[in-house]
Design a protein around this motif. Structure first.
Motif, mmCIF file in Angstrom:
data_model
loop_
_atom_site.group_PDB
_atom_site.id
_atom_site.type_symbol
_atom_site.label_atom_id
_atom_site.label_comp_id
_atom_site.label_asym_id
_atom_site.label_seq_id
_atom_site.Cartn_x
_atom_site.Cartn_y
_atom_site.Cartn_z
ATOM 1 N N LEU A 18 49.874 -85.401 -11.575
ATOM 2 C CA LEU A 18 49.916 -85.675 -12.823
ATOM 3 C C LEU A 18 49.343 -84.235 -13.651
ATOM 4 O O LEU A 18 49.923 -82.878 -14.204
ATOM 5 C CB LEU A 18 49.296 -86.940 -13.851
ATOM 6 C CG LEU A 18 50.575 -88.418 -13.476
ATOM 7 C CD1 LEU A 18 50.373 -88.937 -14.361
ATOM 8 C CD2 LEU A 18 52.037 -88.137 -13.735
ATOM 9 N N ALA A 19 48.646 -84.084 -13.023
ATOM 10 C CA ALA A 19 47.758 -81.922 -13.940
ATOM 11 C C ALA A 19 48.681 -81.359 -12.875
ATOM 12 O O ALA A 19 49.046 -80.145 -14.353
ATOM 13 C CB ALA A 19 46.409 -82.283 -12.737
ATOM 14 N N GLU A 38 52.753 -78.205 -3.040
ATOM 15 C CA GLU A 38 52.290 -79.745 -2.702
ATOM 16 C C GLU A 38 51.762 -80.502 -1.086
ATOM 17 O O GLU A 38 52.927 -79.711 -0.436
ATOM 18 C CB GLU A 38 52.686 -80.567 -3.182
ATOM 19 C CG GLU A 38 52.875 -82.010 -2.975
ATOM 20 C CD GLU A 38 51.904 -83.129 -3.778
ATOM 21 O OE1 GLU A 38 50.669 -82.571 -4.299
ATOM 22 O OE2 GLU A 38 50.720 -83.135 -2.506
ATOM 23 N N ALA A 39 50.884 -80.772 -1.211
ATOM 24 C CA ALA A 39 50.428 -81.173 0.162
ATOM 25 C C ALA A 39 51.199 -81.904 1.043
ATOM 26 O O ALA A 39 51.658 -82.294 2.339
ATOM 27 C CB ALA A 39 49.148 -81.299 0.757
ATOM 28 N N ARG A 40 51.475 -83.221 -0.268
ATOM 29 C CA ARG A 40 52.665 -84.050 0.273
ATOM 30 C C ARG A 40 53.546 -84.406 0.752
ATOM 31 O O ARG A 40 54.262 -83.016 0.087
ATOM 32 C CB ARG A 40 51.861 -85.554 -0.257
ATOM 33 C CG ARG A 40 50.509 -85.712 -0.266
ATOM 34 C CD ARG A 40 50.526 -86.847 -1.210
ATOM 35 N NE ARG A 40 48.925 -87.138 -1.873
ATOM 36 C CZ ARG A 40 48.073 -87.623 -1.685
ATOM 37 N NH1 ARG A 40 48.318 -88.683 -0.682
ATOM 38 N NH2 ARG A 40 47.125 -87.741 -1.861
ATOM 39 N N ARG A 46 48.008 -89.728 -6.938
ATOM 40 C CA ARG A 46 46.722 -90.814 -7.221
ATOM 41 C C ARG A 46 48.289 -92.401 -7.582
ATOM 42 O O ARG A 46 47.304 -92.856 -8.450
ATOM 43 C CB ARG A 46 45.665 -90.999 -7.065
ATOM 44 C CG ARG A 46 44.687 -90.453 -6.277
ATOM 45 C CD ARG A 46 43.387 -90.290 -6.967
ATOM 46 N NE ARG A 46 43.700 -88.567 -7.467
ATOM 47 C CZ ARG A 46 42.700 -88.034 -8.094
ATOM 48 N NH1 ARG A 46 41.825 -88.977 -8.388
ATOM 49 N NH2 ARG A 46 42.318 -87.177 -8.075
ATOM 50 N N ASP A 65 47.385 -98.118 -12.486
ATOM 51 C CA ASP A 65 48.074 -99.187 -12.719
ATOM 52 C C ASP A 65 48.266 -99.175 -14.240
ATOM 53 O O ASP A 65 49.642 -98.783 -15.043
ATOM 54 C CB ASP A 65 47.348 -100.356 -12.388
ATOM 55 C CG ASP A 65 48.699 -101.461 -12.589
ATOM 56 O OD1 ASP A 65 49.316 -101.717 -12.706
ATOM 57 O OD2 ASP A 65 48.210 -102.707 -11.973
ATOM 58 N N PHE A 66 47.364 -99.078 -15.656
ATOM 59 C CA PHE A 66 47.410 -99.278 -16.549
ATOM 60 C C PHE A 66 47.547 -98.034 -17.737
ATOM 61 O O PHE A 66 46.101 -97.415 -17.176
ATOM 62 C CB PHE A 66 46.250 -100.158 -16.968
ATOM 63 C CG PHE A 66 45.491 -101.250 -16.450
ATOM 64 C CD1 PHE A 66 47.211 -102.237 -15.999
ATOM 65 C CD2 PHE A 66 44.740 -101.410 -15.265
ATOM 66 C CE1 PHE A 66 46.579 -102.902 -14.485
ATOM 67 C CE2 PHE A 66 43.972 -102.658 -14.498
ATOM 68 C CZ PHE A 66 45.562 -103.107 -14.664
ATOM 69 N N VAL A 227 47.462 -75.650 1.306
ATOM 70 C CA VAL A 227 47.036 -74.605 0.147
ATOM 71 C C VAL A 227 45.965 -74.365 0.689
ATOM 72 O O VAL A 227 45.033 -75.145 1.250
ATOM 73 C CB VAL A 227 47.037 -74.092 -1.220
ATOM 74 C CG1 VAL A 227 45.885 -73.077 -1.822
ATOM 75 C CG2 VAL A 227 48.338 -73.867 -2.201
ATOM 76 N N THR A 264 39.150 -81.713 -1.457
ATOM 77 C CA THR A 264 40.170 -80.798 -0.857
ATOM 78 C C THR A 264 39.691 -79.436 -0.769
ATOM 79 O O THR A 264 40.285 -78.709 -0.033
ATOM 80 C CB THR A 264 41.567 -80.967 -1.092
ATOM 81 O OG1 THR A 264 42.066 -81.133 -2.338
ATOM 82 C CG2 THR A 264 41.593 -83.304 -0.333
ATOM 83 N N GLY A 416 43.136 -81.610 -12.924
ATOM 84 C CA GLY A 416 42.401 -82.646 -12.784
ATOM 85 C C GLY A 416 41.479 -83.722 -12.973
ATOM 86 O O GLY A 416 41.038 -83.130 -14.238
ATOM 87 N N GLU A 417 42.327 -85.083 -13.137
ATOM 88 C CA GLU A 417 41.629 -85.908 -13.843
ATOM 89 C C GLU A 417 39.937 -85.794 -13.868
ATOM 90 O O GLU A 417 38.970 -86.194 -15.017
ATOM 91 C CB GLU A 417 41.982 -87.601 -13.036
ATOM 92 C CG GLU A 417 41.341 -87.601 -11.845
ATOM 93 C CD GLU A 417 39.559 -87.856 -11.395
ATOM 94 O OE1 GLU A 417 38.912 -87.758 -12.070
ATOM 95 O OE2 GLU A 417 39.416 -87.487 -10.195
ATOM 96 N N GLY A 425 38.719 -90.158 -14.834
ATOM 97 C CA GLY A 425 39.264 -90.755 -13.784
ATOM 98 C C GLY A 425 40.865 -91.726 -14.080
ATOM 99 O O GLY A 425 40.745 -92.803 -13.710
ATOM 100 N N TYR A 426 41.320 -90.846 -15.360
ATOM 101 C CA TYR A 426 42.539 -91.514 -16.034
ATOM 102 C C TYR A 426 43.277 -90.903 -15.364
ATOM 103 O O TYR A 426 43.346 -89.558 -15.667
ATOM 104 C CB TYR A 426 42.805 -91.896 -17.376
ATOM 105 C CG TYR A 426 41.341 -92.946 -16.841
ATOM 106 C CD1 TYR A 426 41.840 -94.530 -17.986
ATOM 107 C CD2 TYR A 426 40.018 -92.674 -17.837
ATOM 108 C CE1 TYR A 426 41.170 -95.354 -17.827
ATOM 109 C CE2 TYR A 426 38.838 -93.690 -18.383
ATOM 110 C CZ TYR A 426 40.309 -95.397 -18.503
ATOM 111 O OH TYR A 426 39.105 -96.278 -18.502
ATOM 112 N N MET A 427 44.743 -91.434 -15.715
ATOM 113 C CA MET A 427 45.918 -90.604 -15.313
ATOM 114 C C MET A 427 45.627 -90.003 -16.768
ATOM 115 O O MET A 427 46.804 -88.824 -16.774
ATOM 116 C CB MET A 427 47.393 -91.804 -15.506
ATOM 117 C CG MET A 427 47.656 -92.405 -14.341
ATOM 118 S SD MET A 427 48.963 -93.498 -13.983
ATOM 119 C CE MET A 427 49.056 -94.383 -14.798
#
Ligand SMILES: Cc1cc2nc3c(=O)[nH]c(=O)nc-3n(C[C@H](O)[C@H](O)[C@H](O)COP(=O)(O)OP(=O)(O)OC[C@H]3O[C@@H](n4cnc5c(N)ncnc54)[C@H](O)[C@@H]3O)c2cc1C
Length: 448
Positions: A18-19, A38-40, A46, A65-66, A227, A264, A416-417, A425-427
């Motif tokens: 998301l970041a 993006e690596a994936r 997440r 989730d929330f 990267v 990473t 990033g979070e 720790g959150y979206m």
């Protein structure tokens, strides 16, 4: 109004969580030419919705989730993308003490009851921390960081309930009280009590947000591309990328937004190297262990009148909650989210007795009255692209270093979070950091 960047300024964004997605889209809207790497083989990092694995077309979240009330940036982004939020788990999180193996009697505390004694006991420390404006470079933060949550429980001679509540928080911090810095606990309580505000999920699955963001990027997004190195001089940056089949290439641009977890980030070679303090901050930040188990049963034995649908617990199988109350069908999915040592304990149960072992361990909740249909289990510390659930601050983390997680290194900006102050720790923290990174690039372009 969105700020504008000189048209065509090339910015490379690394990491399509998301970041990174938020930064890339915002930079594109500002007029930059963006390349997102993006690596994936998928976007979202997440944020991962599991579909197709469950009966009746049901789905559930194996990552984030929330979305909480008050998380304005993500709520705005969800709405901007034309998506809908569903209100869920309206009674919030209760706390249930694990009755111990073979026992069924349960001791359930409402969220308020569970938090009251803890917030009361921590009140003087929270007040001192607030008096220092919650600054991590203050002597107060330094003092708090030198003690673990477990040491503090000893010091205040906490009763067994308070100890169980703090152990149960490993489902939130992803760290046991022995690992968690007291500063992290005080910092949390100086803001919101977790799990007590209104909560939401995105209709159709949380991954609809990253997928919607990625659609705007089209060919500017490269998947399966890792990267490995970043070099920079006074005028430009060069990013070395390796595809899964070992092909190497490089991308040149004016700036890089590095939106990857520090786990990473540590292995990306930087020239010139990071300043020593920044390298220390990045190397010493810990990521919590967590396993998420999604269990679909033919009937939702946990949905009983007067019983909480979401509970923190000190049980080895971790916190649990209803994963899909908003979806149709008699079947239901239960989420288990053990953090810290409980992640390992849960993995052991599954290794020794299979998923059936997990169902047996929930006997005290009435699991034997239902039949398990399908399951999906993901251990995030085994995921090579994050190596944990999310960042947490342990005893070894020097609070003076926190700022360094976010400081630009020449033409490299970090997101990033883990870089968010209020929503780490959150979206929401990830989204907020992506917006901040885009604004920082804009400010740097204007300065030149
Ligand atoms: C089990 C679990 C439950 C959670 N629950 C919640 C919740 O209920 N609510 C909430 O708000 N948050 C929750 N979170 C946290 C939330 O998921 C994260 O804070 C957020 O998604 C992080 O986004 P990000 O963009 O910072 O990082 P990520 O999503 O990790 O994205 C980083 C991306 O960078 C890529 N990458 C890494 N290294 C490289 C490299 N060298 N080259 C190229 N790409 C690379 C990764 O593949 C990844 O896609 C949860 C997380 C987990 C794991």
């Amino acid at each position: 109004m969105t700020h504008q960047i000189r048209r065509g300024t090339k910015v490379i964004v690394v990491g399509a969580g998301l970041a990174g997605l938020t930064a890339a889209l915002r930079l594109k809207q500002m007029g930059a030419k963006v390349s997102l790497v993006e690596a994936r083989d998928r976007v979202g990092g997440r944020v991962l919705t599991i579909r197709g694995a469950f009966a009746l077309g049901q789905h559930a979240e194996v990552g984030a989730d929330f979305i909480d009330e008050g998380q304005h940036e993500i709520i705005r982004l969800v709405k901007e993308q034309g998506l809908t939020l569903h209100s869920i788990l309206k009674q919030g999180f209760a706390f249930v003490r694990h009755p111990g193996p073979g026992r069924k009697r349960r001791h359930i505390l409402s969220g308020e009851e569970a938090w009251d004694s803890l917030t009361h006991a921590l009140c003087p420390l929270v007040a001192a921390y607030r008096a220092a404006d919650k600054r991590w470079d203050s002597p107060i933060a330094g003092q708090l960081a030198r003690q673990s949550a477990a040491q503090w429980l000893e010091e205040v001679k906490a009763d067994s309930t308070m100890r169980a509540v703090v152990r149960g928080l490993r489902g939130f911090f992803l760290a046991d009280p022995e690992e968690l810095s007291l500063l992290a606990l005080v910092d949390q309580l100086a803001g919101d009590v977790p799990g007590q505000t209104a909560m939401y999920r995105i209709e159709g699955g949380n991954d609809r947000l990253p997928l919607a963001l990625a659609e705007h990027l089209g060919e500017d997004l490269r998947l399966n591309s890792v990267v490995r190195a970043i070099s920079q001089d006074r005028n430009s940056v060069r990013v070395r990328v390796e595809t899964l089949d070992g092909q190497e290439s490089s991308i040149q641009g004016k700036y890089v937004v590095l939106a990857v977890p520090t786990t990473t980030l540590r292995s990306i070679h930087m020239q010139p190297p990071l300043p020593a303090m920044q390298a220390r901050a990045i190397c010493s930040l810990k990521y919590g262990r967590t396993t998420k188990a999604l269990l679909q049963f033919d009937k939702s034995f946990w949905r009983k009148k007067g019983r909480p649908q979401a509970c923190g617990t000190d049980a080895p199988t971790g916190a649990f909650w209803d994963a899909n109350e908003e979806q149709a069908g008699e079947a239901g999915i239960l989420t288990l989210m053990p953090g810290g040592q409980a992640s390992e304990d849960t993995q052991k149960i599954v290794a020794q007795r299979g998923v059936g072992g997990l169902v047996d361990a929930l006997d005290w909740m009435g699991s034997r009255s239902a039949t398990l249909l399908h399951s999906r289990i993901v251990t995030w510390e085994d995921d090579p692209w994050v190596q944990g659930g999310y960042a947490y601050f342990d005893l070894g983390f020097d609070p003076h270093l926190r700022d360094w997680l976010t400081r630009p290194h020449g033409r490299i900006i970090f997101a990033g979070e883990h870089t968010s102050v209020t929503w780490q720790g959150y979206m929401n923290g990830a989204v907020e950091s992506g917006l901040r990174a885009a604004e920082e690039v804009c400010a740097m372009v204007l300065k030149k």
